[in-house]
Design a protein around this motif. Structure first.
Motif, PDB file in Angstrom:
ATOM      1  N   ASN A  42       4.116   2.907 -20.304  1.00 24.75           N
ATOM      2  CA  ASN A  42       4.184   2.265 -21.522  1.00 24.75           C
ATOM      3  C   ASN A  42       4.190   0.734 -21.280  1.00 24.75           C
ATOM      4  N   LEU A  43       3.216   0.105 -20.485  1.00 23.89           N
ATOM      5  CA  LEU A  43       3.200  -1.302 -20.172  1.00 23.89           C
ATOM      6  C   LEU A  43       1.753  -1.782 -20.101  1.00 23.89           C
ATOM      7  N   PRO A  44       1.420  -2.794 -20.532  1.00 22.68           N
ATOM      8  CA  PRO A  44       0.011  -3.481 -20.009  1.00 22.68           C
ATOM      9  C   PRO A  44      -0.363  -3.628 -18.759  1.00 22.68           C
ATOM     10  N   ALA A  45      -1.515  -3.455 -18.318  1.00 23.84           N
ATOM     11  CA  ALA A  45      -1.775  -3.716 -16.901  1.00 23.84           C
ATOM     12  C   ALA A  45      -1.357  -5.004 -16.345  1.00 23.84           C
ATOM     13  N   GLU A  46      -1.373  -6.111 -16.837  1.00 21.83           N
ATOM     14  CA  GLU A  46      -1.005  -7.250 -16.318  1.00 21.83           C
ATOM     15  C   GLU A  46       0.530  -7.376 -15.956  1.00 21.83           C
ATOM     16  N   GLU A  47       1.377  -6.380 -16.308  1.00 23.41           N
ATOM     17  CA  GLU A  47       2.830  -6.499 -16.237  1.00 23.41           C
ATOM     18  C   GLU A  47       3.005  -5.585 -15.221  1.00 23.41           C
ATOM     19  N   VAL A  48       2.116  -4.907 -14.549  1.00 25.08           N
ATOM     20  CA  VAL A  48       2.298  -3.876 -13.541  1.00 25.08           C
ATOM     21  C   VAL A  48       1.725  -4.041 -11.954  1.00 25.08           C
ATOM     22  N   LEU A  49       2.400  -3.643 -11.053  1.00 25.86           N
ATOM     23  CA  LEU A  49       2.005  -3.624  -9.785  1.00 25.86           C
ATOM     24  C   LEU A  49       1.546  -2.327  -9.115  1.00 25.86           C
ATOM     25  N   MET A  50       0.634  -2.348  -8.568  1.00 25.42           N
ATOM     26  CA  MET A  50       0.075  -1.087  -7.728  1.00 25.42           C
ATOM     27  C   MET A  50       0.402  -1.233  -6.437  1.00 25.42           C
ATOM     28  N   THR A  63      -8.401   3.609  -1.912  1.00 29.49           N
ATOM     29  CA  THR A  63      -7.974   4.192  -3.129  1.00 29.49           C
ATOM     30  C   THR A  63      -6.773   3.544  -3.852  1.00 29.49           C
ATOM     31  N   ASP A  64      -5.838   3.187  -3.352  1.00 28.73           N
ATOM     32  CA  ASP A  64      -4.922   2.464  -4.152  1.00 28.73           C
ATOM     33  C   ASP A  64      -5.239   0.973  -4.373  1.00 28.73           C
ATOM     34  N   ILE A  65      -5.519   0.298  -3.573  1.00 29.06           N
ATOM     35  CA  ILE A  65      -5.954  -0.958  -3.868  1.00 29.06           C
ATOM     36  C   ILE A  65      -7.139  -1.207  -4.776  1.00 29.06           C
ATOM     37  N   MET A  66      -7.994  -0.409  -4.430  1.00 30.22           N
ATOM     38  CA  MET A  66      -9.345  -0.408  -5.382  1.00 30.22           C
ATOM     39  C   MET A  66      -9.061   0.214  -6.842  1.00 30.22           C
ATOM     40  N   ALA A  67      -8.151   1.149  -7.108  1.00 31.01           N
ATOM     41  CA  ALA A  67      -7.583   1.643  -8.198  1.00 31.01           C
ATOM     42  C   ALA A  67      -6.992   0.705  -9.096  1.00 31.01           C
ATOM     43  N   GLY A  68      -5.947  -0.582  -8.556  1.00 30.00           N
ATOM     44  CA  GLY A  68      -5.580  -1.531  -9.131  1.00 30.00           C
ATOM     45  C   GLY A  68      -6.898  -2.534  -9.462  1.00 30.00           C
ATOM     46  N   ILE A  69      -7.611  -3.005  -8.455  1.00 31.89           N
ATOM     47  CA  ILE A  69      -8.626  -3.777  -8.908  1.00 31.89           C
ATOM     48  C   ILE A  69      -9.661  -3.395 -10.068  1.00 31.89           C
ATOM     49  N   ASN A  70     -10.067  -2.018  -9.935  1.00 30.95           N
ATOM     50  CA  ASN A  70     -10.778  -1.631 -10.856  1.00 30.95           C
ATOM     51  C   ASN A  70     -10.161  -1.692 -12.392  1.00 30.95           C
ATOM     52  N   SER A  71      -8.859  -1.495 -12.218  1.00 29.67           N
ATOM     53  CA  SER A  71      -8.120  -1.343 -13.735  1.00 29.67           C
ATOM     54  C   SER A  71      -7.326  -2.901 -14.381  1.00 29.67           C
ATOM     55  N   GLY A  72      -7.594  -3.815 -13.362  1.00 31.03           N
ATOM     56  CA  GLY A  72      -6.871  -5.000 -13.622  1.00 31.03           C
ATOM     57  C   GLY A  72      -5.640  -5.022 -13.681  1.00 31.03           C
ATOM     58  N   VAL A  73      -5.083  -4.361 -12.539  1.00 30.03           N
ATOM     59  CA  VAL A  73      -3.665  -4.150 -12.240  1.00 30.03           C
ATOM     60  C   VAL A  73      -3.567  -5.089 -10.736  1.00 30.03           C
ATOM     61  N   ASP A  74      -2.309  -5.781 -10.797  1.00 28.39           N
ATOM     62  CA  ASP A  74      -2.084  -6.563  -9.501  1.00 28.39           C
ATOM     63  C   ASP A  74      -2.053  -5.559  -8.411  1.00 28.39           C
ATOM     64  N   THR A  75      -2.133  -5.893  -7.173  1.00 28.30           N
ATOM     65  CA  THR A  75      -1.877  -4.866  -6.176  1.00 28.30           C
ATOM     66  C   THR A  75      -0.899  -5.438  -5.055  1.00 28.30           C
ATOM     67  N   LEU A  76      -0.337  -4.636  -4.298  1.00 27.07           N
ATOM     68  CA  LEU A  76       0.427  -4.961  -3.035  1.00 27.07           C
ATOM     69  C   LEU A  76       0.006  -3.902  -2.047  1.00 27.07           C
ATOM     70  N   LEU A  77      -0.398  -4.422  -0.922  1.00 29.39           N
ATOM     71  CA  LEU A  77      -0.926  -3.530   0.092  1.00 29.39           C
ATOM     72  C   LEU A  77       0.217  -3.720   1.249  1.00 29.39           C
ATOM     73  N   VAL A  78       0.835  -2.363   1.711  1.00 24.09           N
ATOM     74  CA  VAL A  78       1.727  -2.549   2.494  1.00 24.09           C
ATOM     75  C   VAL A  78       1.135  -1.951   3.817  1.00 24.09           C
ATOM     76  N   TYR A  79       1.002  -2.255   5.157  1.00 23.57           N
ATOM     77  CA  TYR A  79       0.480  -1.954   6.193  1.00 23.57           C
ATOM     78  C   TYR A  79       1.320  -0.913   7.006  1.00 23.57           C
ATOM     79  N   THR A  80       1.764   0.208   6.236  1.00 26.66           N
ATOM     80  CA  THR A  80       2.509   1.151   6.897  1.00 26.66           C
ATOM     81  C   THR A  80       1.651   2.448   6.972  1.00 26.66           C
TER      82      THR A  80
END
Length: 254
Positions: free
Chosen positions: A195-203, A210-227
């Motif tokens: 229940n939040l708009p894309a611009e207020e959420v972090l993927m 998969t994860d980062i491209m999902a965010g990019i495709n949806s206008g959601v900011d992304t955090l990549l972790v090298y684990t």
């Protein structure tokens, strides 16, 4: 920027196979302390939310509730419900997919289904593929939970749902509608739930593809972790970079 909600990958981000990731429990605890809503977002279609939450709790010390787990199976069931084109489904998949569809009012029907729904199925046989092929030829809509071609295991890379989907595509010459990451469908459904708009959420995730491209495709900011999956050298080959990058979730300030 302070985000009001988080979508968080599981394997490679919260744990790695059967190995713990040391900073994962603390990351979730910090979100809870600040009352920031989050969903665990996974392409795994075989597990129910209850099973996934239990795995997080018992094996990795991460206090998780079933309602905080959103799988590609749940997203598929929610997406089909929104299409409103019938409730008969031929399912290639395991318990997680079958339960998600049943809970949304769908019934299994192999002869004349409205949809053929495919997820990972480690016990699928030729007869099931034959029935699915005939159903798609006869007009059933073809949906797949995710396009992951391989899964990492202790034995190496084994076929994933995307590989099974490729078999049906070869037999029918019809591409499925994919639901899971990196597609926008699962992200749109998850944003409705949180229940939040894309611009207020972090993927948050470990896999650029998969994860980062999902965010990019949806206008959601992304955090990549090298684990997990993606390494620093992998990012040299991509045009669109993640919004944020950390070596460990312990570095991230919520």
């Amino acid at each position: 920027m302070k985000y009001k909600g988080y979508l968080i990958d599981l394997d490679g981000t919260m744990y790695k196979g059967k190995e713990s990731i040391p900073d994962a429990p603390g990351f979730i605890q910090r979100l809870r302390e600040k009352n920031i809503p989050f969903l665990f977002l996974t392409n795994n279609s075989t597990k129910t939310p209850e099973t996934a939450a239990k795995n997080l709790q018992e094996n990795f010390g991460i206090p998780a509730l079933p309602e905080e787990v959103y799988t590609s199976s749940l997203a598929t069931a929610d997406y089909l419900k929104s299409l409103n084109n019938g409730n008969k489904v031929l399912i290639i998949g395991e318990k997680g997919l079958k339960q998600a569809l049943a809970d949304r009012g769908f019934v299994e029907e192999d002869k004349n289904p409205d949809y053929v729904v495919l997820g990972l199925d480690q016990e699928v046989n030729y007869e099931k593929f034959k029935a699915a092929t005939l159903a798609i030829h006869n007009g059933a809509q073809y949906i797949a939970t995710n396009k992951d071609t391989n899964l990492p295991t202790e034995h190496g890379l084994v076929p994933g749902a995307g590989s099974l989907a490729a078999l049906l595509t070869a037999a029918t010459r019809i591409e499925p509608t994919f639901v899971g990451k990196p597609e926008t469908i699962i992200m749109e459904e998850a944003l409705k739930l949180i229940n939040l708009p894309a611009e207020e959420v972090l993927m948050v995730g470990d896999n650029y593809e998969t994860d980062i491209m999902a965010g990019i495709n949806s206008g959601v900011d992304t955090l990549l972790v090298y684990t997990g999956f993606t390494k620093p050298e992998d990012l040299e080959k991509v045009e669109v970079q993640p919004t944020h990058i950390v070596d460990s979730l312990g570095e991230w300030i919520i």
